[in-house]
Design an enzyme around this catalytic site. Structure first.
Site, PDB file in Angstrom:
ATOM      1  N   ASP A   1       0.850  -1.183   0.000  1.00  0.00           N
ATOM      2  CA  ASP A   1       0.000   0.000   0.000  1.00  0.00           C
ATOM      3  C   ASP A   1       0.888   1.235   0.000  1.00  0.00           C
ATOM      4  OD1 ASP A   1      -2.343   1.404  -0.069  1.00  0.00           O
ATOM      5  OD2 ASP A   1      -2.796   1.215   2.060  1.00  0.00           O
TER       6      ASP A   1
ATOM      7  N   GLU B   1       1.868   3.991  -3.973  1.00  0.00           N
ATOM      8  CA  GLU B   1       1.375   2.616  -4.112  1.00  0.00           C
ATOM      9  C   GLU B   1       2.305   1.781  -4.980  1.00  0.00           C
ATOM     10  OE1 GLU B   1      -3.389   3.687  -3.637  1.00  0.00           O
ATOM     11  OE2 GLU B   1      -2.427   3.691  -5.601  1.00  0.00           O
TER      12      GLU B   1
ATOM     13  N   ASP C   1      -5.127  -2.737  -2.325  1.00  0.00           N
ATOM     14  CA  ASP C   1      -6.430  -2.092  -2.410  1.00  0.00           C
ATOM     15  C   ASP C   1      -6.436  -0.957  -3.428  1.00  0.00           C
ATOM     16  OD1 ASP C   1      -5.605   0.404  -1.088  1.00  0.00           O
ATOM     17  OD2 ASP C   1      -5.611  -0.727   0.764  1.00  0.00           O
TER      18      ASP C   1
ATOM     19  N   ASP D   1      -1.190  -0.908   5.069  1.00  0.00           N
ATOM     20  CA  ASP D   1      -1.660   0.459   5.287  1.00  0.00           C
ATOM     21  C   ASP D   1      -1.028   1.047   6.546  1.00  0.00           C
ATOM     22  OD1 ASP D   1      -3.770   2.684   4.850  1.00  0.00           O
ATOM     23  OD2 ASP D   1      -4.155   2.033   6.895  1.00  0.00           O
TER      24      ASP D   1
ATOM     25  N   HIS E   1     -21.676  18.215 -11.439  1.00  0.00           N
ATOM     26  CA  HIS E   1     -20.867  18.710 -12.565  1.00  0.00           C
ATOM     27  C   HIS E   1     -20.785  20.230 -12.574  1.00  0.00           C
ATOM     28  CE1 HIS E   1     -24.513  20.127 -14.592  1.00  0.00           C
ATOM     29  NE2 HIS E   1     -25.075  18.998 -14.187  1.00  0.00           N
TER      30      HIS E   1
ATOM     31  N   GLU F   1     -28.869  11.970 -15.065  1.00  0.00           N
ATOM     32  CA  GLU F   1     -29.903  12.858 -14.536  1.00  0.00           C
ATOM     33  C   GLU F   1     -31.286  12.346 -14.941  1.00  0.00           C
ATOM     34  OE1 GLU F   1     -31.312  14.582 -12.423  1.00  0.00           O
ATOM     35  OE2 GLU F   1     -30.267  16.523 -12.552  1.00  0.00           O
TER      36      GLU F   1
END
Length: 432
Positions: free
Chosen positions: A12, A53, A84, A133, A236, A312
């Site tokens: 990670d 990562e 992950d 992590d 948006h 929408e």
């Protein structure tokens, strides 16, 4: 015939700012016993999440290679990498193209460490990657103090019940080898290289029972609640229809962002990069959302996934009209629409009840797909208000009692036990 050594690598990386102070962690695990064979972690200065990562992946592969003297020989080693980071897993598996210039040399370096046939990649939820992590956070904490990660101060192994590490791996036959000696070789091999280039690695050892909790960043949850799927809901940017307050749904002209909308998209991209918590981006298929999502994705180095369920409402014959124009032309239909969630706009549009069913189904799919991850959903007024309403258990008429500005950010967290938490609503501070 000698059986290949088998390892699980969990890796990670993280960045507190994206880009910001960054670090990585990696652990090599015996898939039969669940024993931690080697750990690696390093503070790498200012970098993005994705760079960290990839560096965690590279450190893990190098640590695994150091455990097996003839690791480069065909059939000598079999490694399953569990991360992950969907981006790294998909890119290293060859299913996604590597477009970002910072990622290409890192991916190439990772691919050279072991034969391609010796490595497979698997995406796992964040809660199943706690060891790596924690190592990454320990490295970043050390960097904040002006130091590098030290194995002797690590508590990362306390987070890791290991039976799950073996799931899906074929059984290993033959002698297991000298794991302690192998870990020592990994430690020696990694410590012999400059720490700034490769990080620090250690063999696992019994650790004290005291544990430390990594600092929470952005929208992260408190550890006692588990890690939720967090949806950061971005409306948006503006189109030409937005300032005129015209109905603009999925049945109209599909307008592009205006100059103002493109500027708003860049501002939110900067803001989300500074927060550094977005791991995935999912967008409505409509153009204004895809353009907004593309601006964020370019800044974060992420791919955009299109989800039709985030589109929408279809406003039917009302598309492109103002509220006053709809009142004048379709007054009785508008009154019915305002009075009941089951009433549809004139001309075969969608009712709010239909939209709610579509959005709820989309929510359920996405929470399952992105369990424990922070996902940016780029969508529209109605889907965002619907997700907020459902999170609060509010009645349909609550839709008309929320303000949702262009390029605003809201956030909802979904826990595995079914609880939901509204974290943020209509934040536009990034535009000021």
């Amino acid at each position: 015939m000698t059986q290949p050594r088998q390892f699980v690598i969990e890796a990670d990386g993280g960045s507190r700012g994206n880009p910001g102070p960054a670090g990585y962690g990696a652990v090599v695990i015996d898939p039969v016993t669940g024993e931690t064979l080697a750990e690696a972690a390093e503070y790498i200065g200012v970098a993005t999440n994705n760079v960290a990562e990839y560096k965690g992946l590279i450190a893990g592969l190098k640590a695994a290679k150091a455990l097996v003297p003839d690791a480069s020989a065909d059939g000598a080693l079999q490694v399953r990498v569990r991360m992950d980071s969907k981006l790294v897993v998909e890119q290293m598996s060859g299913r996604w193209k590597i477009k970002h210039p910072d990622m290409k040399p890192l991916a190439a370096e990772a691919a050279r460490i072991l034969p391609a046939s010796a490595v497979t990649y698997e995406w796992i939820p964040r809660e199943k990657n706690k060891h790596a992590d924690r190592l990454a956070n320990e490295a970043m904490d050390a960097g904040k103090r002006g130091k590098q990660w030290e194995p002797s101060s690590s508590t990362a192994a306390l987070d890791t019940p290991r039976p799950s590490a073996t799931a899906g791996l074929p059984p290993v036959s033959g002698p297991p080898g000298d794991a302690a000696a192998g870990a020592a070789r990994a430690r020696a091999a990694l410590s012999s290289r400059p720490g700034a280039a490769t990080g620090t690695a250690s063999a696992a050892a019994p650790t004290p029972t005291a544990s430390s909790t990594a600092p929470q960043v952005g929208w992260a949850a408190a550890p006692d609640l588990g890690v939720p799927a967090t949806f950061v809901l971005l409306r948006h940017g503006e189109t030409a229809l937005t300032p005129e307050k015209r109905f603009s749904g999925s049945g109209g002209s599909d307008p592009e962002l205006s100059a103002t909308g493109r500027h708003q998209a860049e501002r939110i991209a900067q803001s989300l990069a500074a927060r550094g918590t977005i791991e995935e981006i999912v967008s409505s298929p409509l153009r204004r959302c895809r353009e907004t999502a593309a601006a964020v994705a370019a800044r974060l180095g992420l791919e955009v996934r299109i989800e039709d369920g985030l589109r929408e409402t279809d406003f039917g014959a009302w598309e492109g009209l103002t509220f006053a124009e709809v009142r004048e032309r379709y007054g009785p239909d508008l009154d019915a629409w305002l009075a009941s969630a089951k009433a549809a706009p004139t001309g075969g549009g969608e009712s709010f009840a239909e939209v709610a069913r579509r959005v709820a189904a989309t929510r359920d799919r996405l929470t399952a797909r992105y369990a424990g991850r922070t996902v940016l959903l780029v969508t529209h007024v109605t889907p965002i208000k619907t997700l907020v309403r459902l999170a609060l258990g509010a009645p349909p008429e609550a839709m008309f009692r929320m303000e949702l500005s262009a390029a605003s950010v809201s956030a909802v967290a979904y826990y595995s036990d079914g609880n939901v938490s509204l974290r943020l609503l209509n934040d536009t501070s990034h535009l000021r």
